[in-house]
Design a protein around this motif. Structure first.
Motif, PDB file in Angstrom:
ATOM      1  N   TYR A  68      46.419 -27.078  26.648  1.00 49.18           N
ATOM      2  CA  TYR A  68      47.633 -26.537  26.498  1.00 49.18           C
ATOM      3  C   TYR A  68      48.534 -26.902  27.916  1.00 49.18           C
ATOM      4  O   TYR A  68      49.693 -27.423  27.837  1.00 49.18           O
ATOM      5  CB  TYR A  68      47.583 -24.976  26.504  1.00 49.18           C
ATOM      6  N   GLY A  69      47.932 -26.737  28.958  1.00 47.53           N
ATOM      7  CA  GLY A  69      48.535 -27.199  30.327  1.00 47.53           C
ATOM      8  C   GLY A  69      48.725 -28.633  30.523  1.00 47.53           C
ATOM      9  O   GLY A  69      49.762 -29.244  30.910  1.00 47.53           O
ATOM     10  N   TYR A  70      47.567 -29.419  30.017  1.00 46.52           N
ATOM     11  CA  TYR A  70      47.559 -31.055  30.064  1.00 46.52           C
ATOM     12  C   TYR A  70      48.884 -31.499  29.303  1.00 46.52           C
ATOM     13  O   TYR A  70      49.541 -32.395  29.687  1.00 46.52           O
ATOM     14  CB  TYR A  70      46.559 -31.386  29.238  1.00 46.52           C
ATOM     15  N   GLU A  71      49.146 -30.760  28.056  1.00 50.78           N
ATOM     16  CA  GLU A  71      50.426 -31.312  27.248  1.00 50.78           C
ATOM     17  C   GLU A  71      51.523 -31.013  27.816  1.00 50.78           C
ATOM     18  O   GLU A  71      52.573 -31.804  27.517  1.00 50.78           O
ATOM     19  CB  GLU A  71      50.265 -30.574  25.873  1.00 50.78           C
ATOM     20  N   GLN A  72      51.763 -30.251  28.993  1.00 49.98           N
ATOM     21  CA  GLN A  72      53.022 -30.234  29.619  1.00 49.98           C
ATOM     22  C   GLN A  72      53.208 -30.991  30.626  1.00 49.98           C
ATOM     23  O   GLN A  72      54.159 -31.161  31.430  1.00 49.98           O
ATOM     24  CB  GLN A  72      53.028 -28.636  30.160  1.00 49.98           C
ATOM     25  N   LEU A  73      52.323 -31.736  31.148  1.00 47.70           N
ATOM     26  CA  LEU A  73      52.543 -33.073  32.077  1.00 47.70           C
ATOM     27  C   LEU A  73      53.278 -33.951  31.323  1.00 47.70           C
ATOM     28  O   LEU A  73      53.083 -34.473  30.144  1.00 47.70           O
ATOM     29  CB  LEU A  73      51.135 -33.375  32.497  1.00 47.70           C
ATOM     30  N   ASP A  74      54.051 -35.044  32.308  1.00 47.50           N
ATOM     31  CA  ASP A  74      54.453 -36.177  31.757  1.00 47.50           C
ATOM     32  C   ASP A  74      53.480 -37.358  31.626  1.00 47.50           C
ATOM     33  O   ASP A  74      52.400 -36.776  32.007  1.00 47.50           O
ATOM     34  CB  ASP A  74      55.786 -36.482  32.600  1.00 47.50           C
ATOM     35  N   LYS A  75      53.796 -38.322  31.230  1.00 47.21           N
ATOM     36  CA  LYS A  75      52.919 -39.475  31.124  1.00 47.21           C
ATOM     37  C   LYS A  75      52.151 -40.031  32.320  1.00 47.21           C
ATOM     38  O   LYS A  75      50.828 -40.012  32.476  1.00 47.21           O
ATOM     39  CB  LYS A  75      53.535 -40.867  30.493  1.00 47.21           C
ATOM     40  N   SER A  76      52.848 -39.937  33.444  1.00 48.78           N
ATOM     41  CA  SER A  76      52.026 -40.391  34.692  1.00 48.78           C
ATOM     42  C   SER A  76      51.263 -39.274  35.099  1.00 48.78           C
ATOM     43  O   SER A  76      50.042 -39.661  35.418  1.00 48.78           O
ATOM     44  CB  SER A  76      53.191 -40.623  35.714  1.00 48.78           C
ATOM     45  N   GLY A  77      51.516 -38.057  34.975  1.00 43.45           N
ATOM     46  CA  GLY A  77      50.538 -36.717  34.918  1.00 43.45           C
ATOM     47  C   GLY A  77      49.202 -36.808  34.248  1.00 43.45           C
ATOM     48  O   GLY A  77      48.330 -36.677  34.635  1.00 43.45           O
ATOM     49  N   LYS A  78      49.549 -37.130  33.115  1.00 42.39           N
ATOM     50  CA  LYS A  78      48.427 -37.323  32.140  1.00 42.39           C
ATOM     51  C   LYS A  78      47.257 -38.437  32.630  1.00 42.39           C
ATOM     52  O   LYS A  78      46.177 -37.987  32.527  1.00 42.39           O
ATOM     53  CB  LYS A  78      48.849 -37.452  30.828  1.00 42.39           C
ATOM     54  N   ASP A  79      48.020 -39.263  32.712  1.00 39.15           N
ATOM     55  CA  ASP A  79      47.189 -40.629  33.487  1.00 39.15           C
ATOM     56  C   ASP A  79      46.423 -40.144  34.644  1.00 39.15           C
ATOM     57  O   ASP A  79      45.271 -40.669  34.597  1.00 39.15           O
ATOM     58  CB  ASP A  79      47.743 -41.993  33.714  1.00 39.15           C
ATOM     59  N   ILE A  80      46.872 -39.668  35.432  1.00 38.19           N
ATOM     60  CA  ILE A  80      46.222 -39.139  36.690  1.00 38.19           C
ATOM     61  C   ILE A  80      45.063 -37.834  36.240  1.00 38.19           C
ATOM     62  O   ILE A  80      44.016 -38.053  36.643  1.00 38.19           O
ATOM     63  CB  ILE A  80      47.086 -38.540  37.745  1.00 38.19           C
ATOM     64  N   TYR A  81      45.483 -37.187  35.425  1.00 36.86           N
ATOM     65  CA  TYR A  81      44.558 -36.074  34.890  1.00 36.86           C
ATOM     66  C   TYR A  81      43.215 -36.894  34.207  1.00 36.86           C
ATOM     67  O   TYR A  81      42.232 -36.603  34.663  1.00 36.86           O
ATOM     68  CB  TYR A  81      45.235 -35.236  33.774  1.00 36.86           C
ATOM     69  N   ASN A  82      43.586 -37.742  33.533  1.00 31.77           N
ATOM     70  CA  ASN A  82      42.482 -38.529  32.956  1.00 31.77           C
ATOM     71  C   ASN A  82      41.574 -39.269  33.768  1.00 31.77           C
ATOM     72  O   ASN A  82      40.425 -39.427  33.724  1.00 31.77           O
ATOM     73  CB  ASN A  82      43.086 -39.494  31.683  1.00 31.77           C
ATOM     74  N   LEU A  83      42.109 -40.153  34.803  1.00 25.83           N
ATOM     75  CA  LEU A  83      41.564 -40.709  35.791  1.00 25.83           C
ATOM     76  C   LEU A  83      40.449 -39.906  36.616  1.00 25.83           C
ATOM     77  O   LEU A  83      39.310 -39.888  36.814  1.00 25.83           O
ATOM     78  CB  LEU A  83      42.461 -41.163  36.765  1.00 25.83           C
ATOM     79  N   ILE A  84      41.129 -38.610  37.073  1.00 29.83           N
ATOM     80  CA  ILE A  84      40.179 -37.860  37.896  1.00 29.83           C
ATOM     81  C   ILE A  84      39.282 -36.921  36.766  1.00 29.83           C
ATOM     82  O   ILE A  84      37.843 -36.713  37.371  1.00 29.83           O
ATOM     83  CB  ILE A  84      40.981 -36.431  38.320  1.00 29.83           C
ATOM     84  N   LEU A  85      39.597 -36.620  35.561  1.00 31.65           N
ATOM     85  CA  LEU A  85      38.387 -36.066  34.959  1.00 31.65           C
ATOM     86  C   LEU A  85      37.319 -37.023  34.458  1.00 31.65           C
ATOM     87  O   LEU A  85      36.137 -36.608  34.512  1.00 31.65           O
ATOM     88  CB  LEU A  85      39.207 -35.715  33.452  1.00 31.65           C
ATOM     89  N   THR A  86      37.701 -38.364  34.218  1.00 34.54           N
ATOM     90  CA  THR A  86      36.828 -39.402  33.829  1.00 34.54           C
ATOM     91  C   THR A  86      35.819 -39.492  35.168  1.00 34.54           C
ATOM     92  O   THR A  86      34.488 -39.734  35.188  1.00 34.54           O
ATOM     93  CB  THR A  86      37.533 -40.782  33.640  1.00 34.54           C
ATOM     94  N   ALA A  87      36.410 -39.591  36.392  1.00 36.75           N
ATOM     95  CA  ALA A  87      35.570 -39.646  37.606  1.00 36.75           C
ATOM     96  C   ALA A  87      34.638 -38.616  37.666  1.00 36.75           C
ATOM     97  O   ALA A  87      33.443 -38.546  37.951  1.00 36.75           O
ATOM     98  CB  ALA A  87      36.314 -39.706  38.838  1.00 36.75           C
ATOM     99  N   MET A  88      34.986 -37.230  37.384  1.00 34.69           N
ATOM    100  CA  MET A  88      34.020 -36.019  37.354  1.00 34.69           C
ATOM    101  C   MET A  88      33.222 -36.331  36.419  1.00 34.69           C
ATOM    102  O   MET A  88      32.064 -35.936  36.627  1.00 34.69           O
ATOM    103  CB  MET A  88      34.954 -34.849  37.094  1.00 34.69           C
ATOM    104  N   LYS A  89      33.442 -36.602  35.119  1.00 36.12           N
ATOM    105  CA  LYS A  89      32.527 -36.710  34.244  1.00 36.12           C
ATOM    106  C   LYS A  89      31.429 -37.887  34.486  1.00 36.12           C
ATOM    107  O   LYS A  89      30.259 -37.542  34.202  1.00 36.12           O
ATOM    108  CB  LYS A  89      33.017 -37.235  32.718  1.00 36.12           C
ATOM    109  N   ASN A  90      31.911 -38.859  35.271  1.00 28.45           N
ATOM    110  CA  ASN A  90      30.922 -39.759  36.032  1.00 28.45           C
ATOM    111  C   ASN A  90      30.147 -39.503  37.118  1.00 28.45           C
ATOM    112  O   ASN A  90      29.380 -40.361  37.382  1.00 28.45           O
ATOM    113  CB  ASN A  90      31.587 -41.350  35.797  1.00 28.45           C
ATOM    114  N   CYS A  91      30.563 -38.403  37.608  1.00 28.45           N
ATOM    115  CA  CYS A  91      29.903 -37.916  38.801  1.00 28.45           C
ATOM    116  C   CYS A  91      30.252 -39.174  39.905  1.00 28.45           C
ATOM    117  O   CYS A  91      29.290 -39.405  40.898  1.00 28.45           O
ATOM    118  CB  CYS A  91      28.685 -37.705  38.881  1.00 28.45           C
ATOM    119  N   ASP A  92      31.351 -39.850  39.846  1.00 24.06           N
ATOM    120  CA  ASP A  92      31.971 -40.655  40.778  1.00 24.06           C
ATOM    121  C   ASP A  92      32.152 -39.988  42.115  1.00 24.06           C
ATOM    122  O   ASP A  92      32.536 -38.811  42.286  1.00 24.06           O
ATOM    123  CB  ASP A  92      33.167 -41.654  40.431  1.00 24.06           C
TER     124      ASP A  92
END
Length: 398
Positions: A68-92
Motif C-alpha cells: 500500500y505504501g510502496y504504491e504511493q512512491l514515484d518511480k524513482s522511489g520504487k526503484d530505490i525501495y526495490n534496490l534496498i529490499l533486494t539487498a536485504m533479501k540477499n543479505c548484502d
C-alpha cells in the motif's frame, strides 16, 4: 445462577519496544498439521512451503508482503525501495543507492516502509549511511544482520506451519468478517503480550514463540490476511508511546484492527484464558482517533469511515435502550453457550445508558432474569474496566 464479584480493575495497555537477541542454533522441526473442524478451504500440503531453507537468500513466504505504501512512491522511489529490499533479501553488506534527496527524508521513508510491508525481513540488525560518491551521485547503505539466511528461512518455515494451524480452520461457510475474526481471536488466545520475548517485534514471535508486542501482532495479522487474500495495511501512530496496528478492507470499506489492545488484562485471562476483547475490532477512523494519532509520515493511510462490519453492530451487540441492552445480554449469553465460549461484549449508545445498565446489573435481579430466560445455569461475571468505551464484558463459567 450466581453472580460473581464485580470486577473493577483497570486495563493495562502495552506499547512497543525494540527487541534484539542472538539466533538460536537452527534445526529442522518435526511437524504434524492439526486440522480444524469442518471442511477447510485451505488444505495443507506438509511437503510444500514457499520458504525453502536457502543458505544464501531470504525466501519470502506467500502472503507476507503488502504494497500500500510502496504504491504511493514515484518511480524513482520504487526503484530505490526495490534496490534496498533486494539487498536485504540477499543479505548484502551494502547497497548502492542513487543520491536524489539531500535531506534524507525519502530514504528514511523507504526504509520504514520496507520494515512495515515486509515482515520476513526481521533479520536486519542495523542500517547506516556509508560511502558517498560525488561523481556517481550515489551513496552506500550498510547493513548488519542478526541471523543468517539459513536461520531466517528455517524460522519462516516454522512461521508458515504455525499459520497453517489457523488457516486450516477456515471453512467454506465463513465470509471475510469471520475469517478476519478468526485471525484476531487466534492471535489473542495463542500469543502473550510480552516485551521480554526474544522475537517480540516479529511475525515469528507472534505465531511461533507466542510472545509479542504490537509490531509482532500487527505483522502476524497482516501475514494471515495476506494468506487469505484480504487486502490489508500496517499503520503506525502514537498512543502514550509509539504504536503499530492494522487496517483491513472488507466489502469495499476499510477498518482498523488493533489486536494488541484487544488482548484482555491478566486479571481476566488468568481466569478465562480464551477471553477476547473487540473494543478495537473493525473500527472507524473516528473511533481509532479517540485514543491515538495516526501517522501519515511514510504514506497516506486509507480512510475508514464505515461501521457495518464493526463487531458490536455486526454481531447485534450494540444497544440504544435498556431493554435492547438486556436483549443483547441474553443473545450474547445464548451465542457464547452454544459455541462454548467464555466471554462476550456489549456496547451501549450513551454514558447515561451505560451507567443505568451497570447500576441495575449490580443488584443482580435483572441479570438473573435474563440468564434464566437464556437457559444459562452456570455462573456469570462482568467488568466495568472498559467504561470509557461504554463496553461491558461478560465472562461465563459452565
Amino acid at each position: 445462577m450466581r453472580l460473581l464479584p464485580f470486577v473493577t480493575a483497570l486495563a493495562v495497555l502495552t506499547g512497543c519496544s525494540d527487541s534484539g537477541g542472538n539466533a538460536e542454533e537452527s534445526q529442522e522441526i518435526q511437524y504434524k498439521v492439526i486440522t480444524g473442524s469442518g471442511n477447510s478451504v485451505y488444505p495443507i500440503d506438509e511437503g510444500k512451503y514457499s520458504s525453502p531453507v536457502d543458505t544464501e537468500h531470504i525466501s519470502v513466504p506467500e502472503g507476507m508482503t503488502t504494497r500500500y505504501g510502496y504504491e504511493q512512491l514515484d518511480k524513482s522511489g520504487k526503484d530505490i525501495y526495490n534496490l534496498i529490499l533486494t539487498a536485504m533479501k540477499n543479505c548484502d553488506e551494502t547497497a548502492e543507492i542513487p543520491n536524489i534527496d539531500s535531506s534524507g527524508k525519502l530514504y528514511n521513508r523507504i526504509l520504514e516502509l520496507i520494515r512495515f510491508e515486509n515482515p520476513a525481513m526481521f533479520h536486519i540488525g542495523s542500517r547506516e549511511i556509508g560511502r558517498i560518491s560525488i561523481a556517481a551521485q550515489s551513496f552506500d547503505i550498510k547493513f548488519s544482520y542478526k541471523y543468517s539466511p539459513e536461520e531466517v528461512n528455517t524460522m519462516l518455515r516454522e512461521t508458515e506451519k504455525a499459520a497453517d494451524k489457523i488457516m486450516v480452520r477456515i471453512t467454506a461457510d465463513m465470509d471475510e468478517y469471520d475469517i478476519v475474526k478468526l485471525f484476531h481471536d487466534s492471535l489473542i488466545t495463542g500469543c502473550k503480550n510480552d516485551e521480554n520475548g526474544q522475537y517480540c517485534n516479529t511475525v515469528y514471535g507472534a505465531l511461533v514463540d507466542g510472545k509479542a508486542l504490537c509490531e509482532g501482532y500487527a505483522k502476524a495479522f497482516s501475514y494471515l490476511c495476506g494468506r487469505a487474500g484480504i487486502e490489508n495495511v500496517i499503520v503506525t501512530g502514537k498512543t502514550t508511546t509509539d504504536h503499530m496496528w492494522n487496517m483491513v478492507k472488507l466489502d469495499g470499506n476499510w477498518y482498523h484492527v488493533d489486536v494488541t489492545w484487544d488482548h484482555p488484562s491478566e486479571i481476566i485471562t488468568d481466569a478465562f484464558p480464551d477471553a477476547v476483547m473487540y473494543n478495537y475490532f473493525l473500527v472507524s477512523d473516528a473511533d481509532a482517533a479517540e485514543n491515538r494519532t495516526i501517522d501519515n509520515d511514510y504514506f497516506e493511510p486509507p480512510r475508514a469511515t464505515g461501521s457495518v462490519m464493526n463487531y458490536f453492530y455486526h454481531e447485534g451487540m450494540y444497544a440504544d435502550s435498556y431493554d435492547a441492552a438486556l436483549n443483547c445480554i441474553k443473545n450474547g449469553c445464548e451465542g457464547a453457550a452454544a459455541e462454548e465460549r467464555h466471554s462476550y461484549m456489549i456496547k451501549l449508545a450513551s454514558d447515561e445508558l451505560y451507567e443505568t445498565v451497570i447500576e441495575n446489573l449490580s443488584s443482580g435481579t435483572d441479570l438473573s432474569a435474563v440468564m434464566s430466560e437464556a437457559g444459562f445455569t452456570g455462573r456469570i461475571s462482568y467488568t466495568n474496566m472498559y467504561s470509557s468505551d461504554r463496553i461491558i464484558m461478560f465472562m461465563l463459567e459452565y
